[in-house]
Structure formats: structure tokens, C-alpha cells
Motif scaffolding. Sequence first.
Motif, PDB file in Angstrom:
ATOM      1  N   LEU A 282     -50.332  -7.575 -46.155  1.00 32.42           N
ATOM      2  CA  LEU A 282     -50.331  -6.154 -45.807  1.00 32.42           C
ATOM      3  C   LEU A 282     -48.885  -5.681 -45.678  1.00 32.42           C
ATOM      4  CD1 LEU A 282     -51.964  -3.640 -45.040  1.00 32.42           C
ATOM      5  CD2 LEU A 282     -51.818  -4.378 -42.662  1.00 32.42           C
ATOM      6  N   SER A 283     -48.460  -4.860 -46.616  1.00 30.07           N
ATOM      7  CA  SER A 283     -47.108  -4.315 -46.570  1.00 30.07           C
ATOM      8  C   SER A 283     -47.073  -3.139 -45.608  1.00 30.07           C
ATOM      9  CB  SER A 283     -46.671  -3.871 -47.963  1.00 30.07           C
ATOM     10  OG  SER A 283     -46.708  -4.952 -48.872  1.00 30.07           O
ATOM     11  N   THR A 284     -45.944  -2.901 -44.990  1.00 28.63           N
ATOM     12  CA  THR A 284     -45.787  -1.796 -44.061  1.00 28.63           C
ATOM     13  C   THR A 284     -44.562  -0.980 -44.417  1.00 28.63           C
ATOM     14  OG1 THR A 284     -44.385  -2.994 -42.488  1.00 28.63           O
ATOM     15  CG2 THR A 284     -46.775  -3.254 -42.252  1.00 28.63           C
ATOM     16  N   VAL A 285     -44.472   0.185 -43.797  1.00 27.16           N
ATOM     17  CA  VAL A 285     -43.316   1.052 -44.021  1.00 27.16           C
ATOM     18  C   VAL A 285     -42.032   0.348 -43.615  1.00 27.16           C
ATOM     19  CG1 VAL A 285     -42.226   3.202 -43.270  1.00 27.16           C
ATOM     20  CG2 VAL A 285     -44.671   3.172 -43.784  1.00 27.16           C
ATOM     21  N   LEU A 286     -42.101  -0.533 -42.627  1.00 23.19           N
ATOM     22  CA  LEU A 286     -40.898  -1.226 -42.168  1.00 23.19           C
ATOM     23  C   LEU A 286     -40.248  -2.039 -43.277  1.00 23.19           C
ATOM     24  CD1 LEU A 286     -42.005  -2.462 -38.609  1.00 23.19           C
ATOM     25  CD2 LEU A 286     -40.569  -0.496 -39.194  1.00 23.19           C
ATOM     26  N   GLU A 287     -41.066  -2.541 -44.221  1.00 22.80           N
ATOM     27  CA  GLU A 287     -40.490  -3.333 -45.307  1.00 22.80           C
ATOM     28  C   GLU A 287     -39.610  -2.482 -46.217  1.00 22.80           C
ATOM     29  OE1 GLU A 287     -41.827  -6.670 -48.640  1.00 22.80           O
ATOM     30  OE2 GLU A 287     -43.336  -5.723 -47.351  1.00 22.80           O
ATOM     31  N   LEU A 288     -39.828  -1.177 -46.223  1.00 26.05           N
ATOM     32  CA  LEU A 288     -38.983  -0.297 -47.029  1.00 26.05           C
ATOM     33  C   LEU A 288     -37.538  -0.310 -46.550  1.00 26.05           C
ATOM     34  CD1 LEU A 288     -41.311   2.837 -47.362  1.00 26.05           C
ATOM     35  CD2 LEU A 288     -41.158   0.867 -48.890  1.00 26.05           C
ATOM     36  N   PHE A 289     -37.341  -0.729 -45.296  1.00 28.00           N
ATOM     37  CA  PHE A 289     -35.987  -0.774 -44.732  1.00 28.00           C
ATOM     38  C   PHE A 289     -35.481  -2.201 -44.575  1.00 28.00           C
ATOM     39  CE2 PHE A 289     -37.709   3.329 -43.554  1.00 28.00           C
ATOM     40  CZ  PHE A 289     -36.637   4.174 -43.798  1.00 28.00           C
ATOM     41  N   ALA A 290     -36.181  -3.162 -45.220  1.00 30.33           N
ATOM     42  CA  ALA A 290     -35.671  -4.535 -45.275  1.00 30.33           C
ATOM     43  C   ALA A 290     -34.389  -4.542 -46.104  1.00 30.33           C
ATOM     44  CB  ALA A 290     -36.725  -5.451 -45.880  1.00 30.33           C
ATOM     45  N   PRO A 291     -33.549  -5.558 -45.957  1.00 32.43           N
ATOM     46  CA  PRO A 291     -32.247  -5.563 -46.661  1.00 32.43           C
ATOM     47  C   PRO A 291     -32.348  -5.287 -48.156  1.00 32.43           C
ATOM     48  CG  PRO A 291     -32.314  -7.333 -45.062  1.00 32.43           C
ATOM     49  CD  PRO A 291     -33.677  -6.713 -45.049  1.00 32.43           C
ATOM     50  N   ARG A 292     -33.378  -5.830 -48.829  1.00 36.15           N
ATOM     51  CA  ARG A 292     -33.476  -5.635 -50.281  1.00 36.15           C
ATOM     52  C   ARG A 292     -33.706  -4.177 -50.637  1.00 36.15           C
ATOM     53  NH1 ARG A 292     -37.566  -9.183 -53.867  1.00 36.15           N
ATOM     54  NH2 ARG A 292     -35.857 -10.665 -53.640  1.00 36.15           N
ATOM     55  N   TYR A 293     -34.464  -3.455 -49.821  1.00 34.44           N
ATOM     56  CA  TYR A 293     -34.903  -2.105 -50.182  1.00 34.44           C
ATOM     57  C   TYR A 293     -34.217  -0.989 -49.398  1.00 34.44           C
ATOM     58  CZ  TYR A 293     -38.639  -4.888 -52.266  1.00 34.44           C
ATOM     59  OH  TYR A 293     -39.335  -5.822 -52.991  1.00 34.44           O
ATOM     60  N   ARG A 294     -33.383  -1.327 -48.448  1.00 37.20           N
ATOM     61  CA  ARG A 294     -32.850  -0.316 -47.531  1.00 37.20           C
ATOM     62  C   ARG A 294     -32.078   0.787 -48.263  1.00 37.20           C
ATOM     63  NH1 ARG A 294     -29.645  -3.424 -44.122  1.00 37.20           N
ATOM     64  NH2 ARG A 294     -31.585  -4.053 -43.077  1.00 37.20           N
ATOM     65  N   SER A 419     -38.318   2.215 -57.366  1.00 42.16           N
ATOM     66  CA  SER A 419     -37.448   1.385 -56.523  1.00 42.16           C
ATOM     67  C   SER A 419     -38.205   0.231 -55.888  1.00 42.16           C
ATOM     68  CB  SER A 419     -36.815   2.247 -55.414  1.00 42.16           C
ATOM     69  OG  SER A 419     -35.941   3.214 -55.953  1.00 42.16           O
ATOM     70  N   TYR A 420     -39.543   0.251 -55.979  1.00 38.25           N
ATOM     71  CA  TYR A 420     -40.366  -0.734 -55.271  1.00 38.25           C
ATOM     72  C   TYR A 420     -41.352  -1.396 -56.226  1.00 38.25           C
ATOM     73  CZ  TYR A 420     -38.741   2.456 -51.633  1.00 38.25           C
ATOM     74  OH  TYR A 420     -37.970   3.267 -50.838  1.00 38.25           O
ATOM     75  N   PRO A 421     -41.760  -2.626 -55.940  1.00 38.36           N
ATOM     76  CA  PRO A 421     -42.772  -3.300 -56.742  1.00 38.36           C
ATOM     77  C   PRO A 421     -44.154  -2.709 -56.497  1.00 38.36           C
ATOM     78  CG  PRO A 421     -42.210  -4.654 -54.855  1.00 38.36           C
ATOM     79  CD  PRO A 421     -41.251  -3.495 -54.845  1.00 38.36           C
ATOM     80  N   THR A 422     -45.132  -3.159 -57.276  1.00 39.96           N
ATOM     81  CA  THR A 422     -46.487  -2.604 -57.213  1.00 39.96           C
ATOM     82  C   THR A 422     -47.074  -2.652 -55.814  1.00 39.96           C
ATOM     83  OG1 THR A 422     -46.892  -3.214 -59.516  1.00 39.96           O
ATOM     84  CG2 THR A 422     -48.825  -2.833 -58.138  1.00 39.96           C
TER      85      THR A 422
END
Length: 507
Positions: A282-294, A419-422
Motif C-alpha cells: 500500500l503506497s501512501t502520499v508520504l512516499e512521494l516525499f521519499a528521497p527518490r521522489y522528493r 515522475s512516478y511508477p505505476t
Amino acid sequence: MPPTTDPDSPLPGNGRDTTGAPATSLRVSTAADVHRILSDLGSRSPKATAVILLALGGIFMDAYDFSSIAFGMPAITEQFGLTGFMTGLVNASIMIGAVVGALSGGYLVDRFGRYRLFMADMVFFVVAALGSALAPEAWSLIGFRFVMGIGVGLDIPVAMAFLAEFSRLRGKGNRSERVNSWSPAWYFATGTGYVIVLICFLLLPMDQQDHLWRIVVGFGAVPAVIVLLVRRRYMAESPQWLADQGDLRGAVDVLRSHYSIDAELVPSPEDQESRSSARTRLSTVLELFAPRYRLRTISALCVSVFSTFGYNAVAYGTPLIITTLFHQGPLVTIVSSLVINLGFGLAGGLLGMGVVSRFGSRKVTLVGFTIQAAALFTLAAIGVPSSALVLVAVAMLAAFIFAQAGGPGANLMNFATLSYPTRLRGIGVGFNQGTLRAFSVLSLLGFPILASSLGTGVFWIVACAPLLGAISLLLNPWDPTGKDVDGEDLGGTTTSGTTHVEAAPAR
């Protein structure tokens, strides 16, 4: 060594040789195999193209429903006796609904799939369009516009996912071009709205003009009904989403039915493990701000927020600007709005599609922001135009829309989608759209108030938005054009647009 598939070659990978005879089939054992096939081949069959067109049909409805009420606001204000705040609330209600729809839709589209959410959108559009057209008073209109906004908010993540996931990574018809195609579709819809306004304005007797906005708003139900009628024949779930959920059989079925790709499922131990983990992940909005995607998330937000502030003020406010600030009559207002949107908006959107692969989303967006800032500062300097300056002022509005359609307006979806995977795409687009719509509410509520108090001086304030957008791009180097984010997420690499797919003997 497995054979190499050339994106522009008919062999191998599409299950046919140059004469149309069956060739080798492509083995699918993991989600990464599905990704590599899609990156290389994209959509080549009529059914896959139909999915793209239906997704753009959703964008058409989004744009039409957003803009269809713009010309009718003076009549609505008079009929319902609205104050300035209530006028802004009628305008902003669809945006408030879009915030709710986008934030929830981003999660739902990743959780339950693209197809189911797309079908739900159409029902929202039909009910909300007819309800808005028949609204007896202001609060009913606000309520149905809010419901319409939820449908729009749900639709954007779905449509962007379809456009990206039914397209190849590079080459003709690549993902950047397909995602950018939302922009000409948007302005075609907006222009269509003004065509309907013009026809009704010329045909309706003067004593029936007060009903003009109801006819235009209610027409929004027509394309939604058409999509509902043709959905079963052409629509299908995204094979990349199915593969990420562990349903490789479903992904292979869609590759065969909608891509004309002779794919063969070859189960492996890794596949069984991926099926188990995919369904529980389960992906969350928080992952959008992980180092790879920030930095990607920040860049996408900056483009979206600074783009939407100016767009909502100028595009949705075009009839208000021409009528109130430029002191022109209704026919000039309709024709000017029509030419600006259907002419300059559509042309800018098509140009943006044509150049994005060559120059990249970041450069094209930067140029667009620069043109917009120049146009708005010119409008601020002109003030209330007279005689020939009216043409200059309208030309600046047209330049703003042209730059928006080909630059930040088109590419904000590229930044948010590619900018993000599927597995993160729906959440990424939903979060971006939720934030964008929240700022849209502020601009729609604030612009009429600022315009009434500052007059054309409001353009000095609005011009700051594209200026800040340009500065944000200069500070952030991220460009999503041509980036293989799914390959990155799955642990693979694609460096030249050519991928390696293992072929199995044809049976």
C-alpha cells in the motif's frame, strides 16, 4: 542473448512478422516483463488507440464542465441575486469537489484500478450536469457543481494513468506526447463550449437568453452518456497496473486483446512471491516525499500551483475580463473567448505535443511561464484598453492561453504523471491535483474580489504566478520526459529506448 526489440520496427514483439503471419510470442513471468513490453511497443492496435481516445473524452468532459458556466455567471448572479462572495462560491464549488475527488481518487485508482474509477466518473458527470442545468436556486447549483467536481477530481488520475500506461516510453506516440495531449483536448472542449454558447445566443430569443447557461451546462451530460454506451467494447484495465497487482494472467489477456501482442504467461517462483507482496503493498502520499521522489514532487507541485493560479484568473475569468474590465458587449465577449480557447488554446496544445519530446517538459514549461509573465505585465501596463488597445489586450489574453496550453498547462500533467511508477501514479496525480484544486479555489474566490477592487491592476498580482513558476524551474533540474520510472522502480534500466524481451517459440 535475447533478441532486441526496436520501438519503430514491426518485429519482434507484436506477434506478427512483416507479412502479418504469427511470429514469436513474448514470455511474461514478472511485472518487469510487462513493463518492458509496454515500454517498447506501447499502443499499436485500434483498441488501444480507442482507450486513449476515451481517456481524452474524460478530459473533454472535465474541461467542458469546468468552463461551461463561465459565460453564464452574469445571468446566474442576476437570477439568483448573488453577492460577490456567493458568485465566487458558485465558481469555486466545482473546485472544492475536485479537491475531494482528486485526493480520494488518487488512492482509489491505485487500489481498485483505472477501469472501475473511469466508469464511476461518467455517472457523476451525467447526474451533476443535468442537476446543475435544472437547479432552482443558488445552493442547489453549488451542490451539483460540487458533485461534478468530485467526478472531475476522480477522472484526472484515471485519465492520466490510461494515457501513460497505454503508450510506449519513447518514439512516436510516446508517453510524454500522449500525456500532453490532454491540453489540446482541454481547449477543444472549452472552445466547444463557447461554440454552443454562440449558437444558442444567436438562436434564442432575447427573452429566453436567461436560460442560455442552463442549456450549455446541461449539454455536458451528452458526451458522458456516449462514453457509457461504448465502454464495454473498447475499455480495458491497464496491463501494467494488473501486473503490479500480481494479476499477470489479466495483464497478458489485455496485451493480447488490446495491443495485438502475442504474449505468453510463463509462471515462475518469483512470480508467486510478487503476487503475494503486490496485493498487500500500500503506497501512501508520504512516499512521494521519499528521497527518490522528493524533488520530483516539489517540481510537479510548483508547476501545477503557479500554473493554475494564473490560468483560473485568466481562462475562467475571460468573459468577466472582456465584459467588465475591457467594457465589451456579449457578442464580442463570446467570439473573443471562442477564438482565444479554440484557436490559440488548441494551437498551443498541439504545438506543445509536437515539441515536448525534442526539448523536454522543463524547457517547454519554462518558455511558457516566461511568455505568460510578459503578457500579464503588458495587460497590467495597458490598464483599461481603448480603441486599438482593445485588440492588444485581447491578443495578450490569447498569448497567455497559447503559452499555457503548450507550456505549463500541458506539462504540469507530465510532471505529475511521469515522475512516478505505476504503483504510485494515481496517488501522485491525485495529490498533485488535490493541491492544485485547493489553490484554484483560492484564485476563483479571490479573483472576482480583486478585480472589482483593483480593476486591471489585478494583473500585476496575477503576473507574479508565472514569474515564480519560471524561477522554480530554474532552481530544480528535474525533467520527467523519457524517464523510465517503472524500470527504475522494478530495478531495471532503460538507457536508449531499446529494451530486451525474451521470446518464446510460437505454438
